[in-house]
Design an enzyme around this catalytic site. Structure first.
Site, PDB file in Angstrom:
ATOM      1  N   ASP A 127       0.756  61.593 -23.586  1.00  7.81           N
ATOM      2  CA  ASP A 127       1.512  61.271 -22.377  1.00  7.81           C
ATOM      3  C   ASP A 127       2.577  60.248 -22.754  1.00  7.81           C
ATOM      4  O   ASP A 127       2.266  59.098 -23.073  1.00  7.81           O
ATOM      5  CB  ASP A 127       0.560  60.707 -21.319  1.00  7.81           C
ATOM      6  CG  ASP A 127       1.241  60.446 -19.976  1.00  7.81           C
ATOM      7  OD1 ASP A 127       2.474  60.357 -19.940  1.00  7.81           O
ATOM      8  OD2 ASP A 127       0.516  60.312 -18.970  1.00  7.81           O
ATOM      9  N   HIS A 128       3.836  60.680 -22.698  1.00  4.24           N
ATOM     10  CA  HIS A 128       4.912  59.810 -23.179  1.00  4.24           C
ATOM     11  C   HIS A 128       5.210  58.650 -22.245  1.00  4.24           C
ATOM     12  O   HIS A 128       6.030  57.786 -22.568  1.00  4.24           O
ATOM     13  CB  HIS A 128       6.189  60.632 -23.392  1.00  4.24           C
ATOM     14  CG  HIS A 128       6.910  60.280 -24.651  1.00  4.24           C
ATOM     15  ND1 HIS A 128       7.086  58.983 -25.064  1.00  4.24           N
ATOM     16  CD2 HIS A 128       7.505  61.054 -25.586  1.00  4.24           C
ATOM     17  CE1 HIS A 128       7.766  58.965 -26.200  1.00  4.24           C
ATOM     18  NE2 HIS A 128       8.028  60.211 -26.546  1.00  4.24           N
ATOM     19  N   ARG A 129       4.550  58.584 -21.085  1.00  8.47           N
ATOM     20  CA  ARG A 129       4.726  57.416 -20.226  1.00  8.47           C
ATOM     21  C   ARG A 129       4.070  56.189 -20.822  1.00  8.47           C
ATOM     22  O   ARG A 129       4.549  55.061 -20.641  1.00  8.47           O
ATOM     23  CB  ARG A 129       4.128  57.689 -18.841  1.00  8.47           C
ATOM     24  CG  ARG A 129       4.832  58.743 -18.024  1.00  8.47           C
ATOM     25  CD  ARG A 129       4.087  58.997 -16.723  1.00  8.47           C
ATOM     26  NE  ARG A 129       2.729  59.473 -16.952  1.00  8.47           N
ATOM     27  CZ  ARG A 129       1.843  59.705 -15.994  1.00  8.47           C
ATOM     28  NH1 ARG A 129       2.175  59.477 -14.727  1.00  8.47           N
ATOM     29  NH2 ARG A 129       0.642  60.156 -16.272  1.00  8.47           N
TER      30      ARG A 129
END
Length: 509
Positions: free
Chosen positions: A479-481
């Site tokens: 999850d690139h968040r």
């Protein structure tokens, strides 16, 4: 074709009664909340038939929830007089499943459940009301009771405990065929007043289970305009139907069908509906429906990124051969997945940010200081992701036993709801299918998932010479968040390092 509907109506002043004849009482076993706030389940198979004698604790039915298959035991001892729900039917929590005739008249404590999972209810006498699948009464007064724990809707958390007796409600299950008249009710009840068009519920964001939301969406209903009559302000199916009736949007029922039997959306269509020789239609329910919803939510909520690495695992494969020969590992299946699981736990300890979740409401990153290791398992019921709790604390032997038990239980379809929840980091092994690599979708609520390809002999440069070596490709989706490329790549590199040189684990443990 059998249509089963569940109706809820607010009861007028009604006194609970039980059918008693010759010192015998008929009790109903209602579908309990089997955990994790589930609101419905499908009856998969009956383990008893009408006329069978059952004892308290005997398994009577197997149901499938959105997470697992669950065997439900009878809370009574007696003779089965009615199976009230056909196999393959999905019903709400609290629906009467089976009628059991017990010895002795109903006492003062008969209406009180012995635990939260079993809630016997009084029933109408045989011959009154509708008829069940295999005989016996089908109407029951569902008496809600005081409890410190309430069933919750997924996504809304636990509601505060309520004190005092909430309003009594009646549930009716009808077995209805075209041309048959609706069975009359055996209890005097006051009908629910339909919601007036444009009338809003008291909350800005109405509470409703996912099936009810889907139903409202299919019928073009704004839930914020529906008056909720369920406990705690929850919008029910009947509330949606009442709203649609009030605005005149429901089509007329087919000829011969009772007017009060409402056709539900496509998700409630019987199996095989619309199939022909050129196509087969499979109803999406249970695990497959839950998986589909979770994957869509994950794919369109968490921005995915994936990194890849190819690893020479020859040393690890040789180590596995030595491990299999050791006495303490002789009773367990030792596979490359065992070493991958160990490597993931070690790498997560060095990079805690990979073992985290995103709290949208609080706008916080929650780092877990424990690893509940999820393992994706292909089963006849669909993809399951049971987890090994506190895998980071286990030795290699303990991890091998836990992994073997987890996979065998999941493949047999016997994973329980607790096994299928709470994972913090997952592994999917597509190498067992002869596949080299993939880009997996995150398990909802997790920051990363590791994908393991097949271990295959390939030409590899080793000590300056090209030799056949055992090689595997690994990939990690994250999850690139909350995980950037730097953290994701470092984590993947450390997993690869442990698998390339297993002695690394001794220095990191």
């Amino acid at each position: 074709m059998t249509t089963v509907t569940t109706t809820r109506e607010e009861a007028s002043v009604t006194t609970p009664t039980s059918t008693t004849a010759s010192s015998q009482t008929t009790q109903h076993f209602l579908l309990p909340d089997v955990g994790e706030g589930l609101t419905e389940a499908e009856v998969v198979s009956w383990r008893v038939a009408v006329g069978d004698v059952v004892a308290d604790g005997d398994t009577v039915v197997e149901v499938e929830t959105a997470k697992s298959l669950v065997e439900l035991p009878s809370p009574f001892s007696g003779t089965v007089v009615g199976l009230l729900v056909p196999e393959g039917t999905t019903v709400d929590v609290g629906t009467p499943l089976i009628a059991v005739q017990t010895s002795g008249p109903a006492g003062p404590g008969d209406d009180a459940p012995r635990d939260h999972a079993h809630r016997p209810a009084p029933v109408a006498p045989t011959g009154q009301g509708g008829s069940g699948l295999q005989g016996g009464p089908v109407s029951a007064v569902d008496h809600e009771h005081e409890t410190e724990r309430e069933a919750v809707l997924v996504g809304y958390g636990v509601r505060p405990a309520t004190h005092g007796h909430p309003a009594r409600r009646r549930r009716t299950v009808r077995s209805q065929r075209p041309g048959a008249e609706a069975a009359p009710s055996s209890a005097a009840v006051a009908p629910v007043a339909p919601a007036a068009p444009g009338q809003r519920a008291s909350t800005d964001r109405p509470l409703a289970s996912p099936p009810v939301r889907a139903m409202a969406r299919d019928l073009g209903v704004d839930l914020a305009r529906v008056v909720a009559t369920g406990d705690g302000g929850v919008v029910t199916r009947d509330d949606v139907r009442a709203f649609v009736d009030a605005r005149g949007a429901l089509p007329e029922p087919p000829a011969g069908q009772a007017a009060d039997v409402v056709q539900l959306p496509a998700e409630a269509a019987p199996a095989g509906a619309g199939s022909d020789e050129r196509e087969t239609r499979i109803p999406v329910r249970g695990v497959r429906r839950a998986t589909a919803r979770q994957m869509v939510a994950s794919a369109f909520t968490a921005p995915h990124a994936t990194a890849f690495v190819t690893v020479d695992v020859t040393r690890s494969m040789k180590m596995l051969e030595r491990v299999r020969a050791e006495r303490e590992f002789r009773d367990v299946h030792v596979s490359p997945l065992l070493l991958v699981a160990r490597a993931v736990c070690l790498a997560a300890a060095r990079h805690p940010g990979i073992n985290a979740s995103w709290d949208e409401l609080a706008q916080e990153i929650v780092i877990k200081h424990y690893v509940n290791l999820g393992i994706a398992v292909a089963s006849p019921r669909g993809l399951l992701v049971p987890s090994i709790k506190d895998a980071h604390e286990m030795s290699l032997v303990q991890l091998a036993h836990a992994l073997g038990d987890l996979v065998s239980t999941a493949r047999a379809g016997r994973s329980q709801p607790a096994d299928l929840s709470g994972s913090t980091l997952s592994i999917t092994n597509i190498g067992v299918f002869g596949v080299d690599s993939g880009t997996p979708i995150l398990n909802p609520g997790e920051a990363a998932i590791l994908c393991v390809g097949q271990v295959a002999k390939k030409p590899w440069v080793h000590k300056g010479k090209v030799k056949p070596r055992d090689v595997v490709e690994l990939s990690v989706s994250f999850d690139h968040r909350l995980v950037d490329g730097d953290l994701g790549s470092k984590f993947l590199a450390d997993v690869a390092r442990v698998l390339e040189r297993p002695d690394t684990a001794l220095r990191w443990a």
